[in-house]
Design an enzyme around this catalytic site. Structure first.
Site, mmCIF file in Angstrom:
data_model
loop_
_atom_site.group_PDB
_atom_site.id
_atom_site.type_symbol
_atom_site.label_atom_id
_atom_site.label_comp_id
_atom_site.label_asym_id
_atom_site.label_seq_id
_atom_site.Cartn_x
_atom_site.Cartn_y
_atom_site.Cartn_z
ATOM 1 N N TYR A 201 0.849 -1.192 0.000
ATOM 2 C CA TYR A 201 0.000 0.000 0.000
ATOM 3 C C TYR A 201 0.891 1.250 0.000
ATOM 4 C CZ TYR A 201 -3.503 -3.354 1.714
ATOM 5 O OH TYR A 201 -4.334 -4.435 1.871
ATOM 6 N N HIS A 209 -5.922 2.096 -1.152
ATOM 7 C CA HIS A 209 -6.061 0.810 -1.823
ATOM 8 C C HIS A 209 -4.664 0.307 -2.159
ATOM 9 C CE1 HIS A 209 -7.950 -2.257 -4.343
ATOM 10 N NE2 HIS A 209 -7.111 -1.938 -5.311
ATOM 11 N N LYS A 240 -4.044 -3.809 -9.774
ATOM 12 C CA LYS A 240 -2.731 -3.647 -9.160
ATOM 13 C C LYS A 240 -1.665 -3.960 -10.199
ATOM 14 C CE LYS A 240 -4.474 -5.332 -4.689
ATOM 15 N NZ LYS A 240 -5.877 -5.263 -5.137
#
Length: 276
Positions: A201, A209, A240
């Site tokens: 993070y 997020h 991601k």
């Protein structure tokens, strides 16, 4: 600056924190999140809104000890030594305090139950026997729900640190990428649910997020092409990037022996273009 070292309790193969001040300090200064794992005795199967203790990964423990912020104690041995050092009067005082707390809990529960019965009586217009609010000393008290103080703050810090145990065994490739990211301001959590070492993070996990799925490697490790493709696709699919890293070794030009190497940690992110 807080120069206090906090104890990390080692219990049955797990590294736990019971001190809320230590948890706050480690989170704010060292970006250590940990996983809350405590449940209530009344709800042993709960899996949300967990509380203390906080369980730490081996990499988190190693990082804290290495930076002089903590030391590890064998919790069972320390508390057993402390209990054995108590006098009979001390033990009696502890037992009396638990007995007092149990009685207070019992009477509070009965009072709440009586309040519910009174409300029911008003609705059905019928008398219901109320629980007595007097303690019967001839009957045993249930101590199951009485909390036991497991905090080591009451023990002398110098004694605890003197009886500290060694560092956990870690996998170097995992630890180095953990350390590299934490020192660059990231917060890390276990990445098992995504099939990686860590989830990273950019700030506190309560506010941000996660941005990366993280895997650490040795510099000369071969990474199968299918793993590169799968890692990139998975990372992109869950919004991601897949981050991999390794410790690069470069011979120092001033000296060529094996003990004189310039080590640099390199990281690479992989995303799947046009996917997700």
């Amino acid at each position: 600056m807080n120069d206090t070292k906090f104890p990390i309790s080692y219990i049955h193969g797990k590294y736990l924190l019971f001190d809320i001040e230590a948890i706050k300090y480690f989170r704010e200064k060292y970006h250590i999140l940990g996983i809350l794992s405590g449940t209530l005795p009344q709800l042993p199967q709960q899996n949300i809104f967990l509380g203390l203790p906080l369980q730490l990964m081996k990499e988190e423990v190693y990082y804290l000890v290495k930076n002089g912020a903590a030391f590890i104690i064998n919790d069972g041995n320390v508390h057993e030594e402390h209990f054995n050092s108590l006098t009979d009067n001390d033990r009696k005082a502890i037992a009396d305090e638990r007995q007092k707390m149990a009685i207070e809990q019992m009477l509070t529960a009965r009072t709440k139950e009586n309040e519910k019965k009174i409300q029911i009586m008003k609705k059905i217009n019928k008398e219901i026997p109320l629980d007595t609010l007097e303690y019967d000393s001839t009957k045993p008290v249930n101590l199951t729900m009485v909390p036991v103080d497991t905090n080591t703050k009451g023990l002398k810090s110098d004694h605890l640190e003197a009886s500290s145990i060694g560092l956990p065994e870690i996998e170097r490739s995992r630890y180095l990428i953990f350390e590299s990211l934490v020192m660059n301001g990231f917060f890390l959590n276990p990445g098992l649910r995504f099939g990686c070492d860590f989830v990273a993070y950019p700030g506190d996990a309560l506010r941000f997020h996660s941005h990366f799925l993280v895997n650490g490697y040795n510099w000369n490790d071969e990474i199968p092409l299918l793993l590169l493709i799968g890692g990139g696709r998975l990372g992109t699919g869950v919004k991601k990037a897949w981050l991999i890293g390794g410790e690069q070794e470069q011979c120092n030009s001033a000296a060529s022996d094996d003990n004189n190497l310039d080590r640099k940690y390199r990281q690479y992110s992989i995303e799947w273009s046009g996917f997700g």
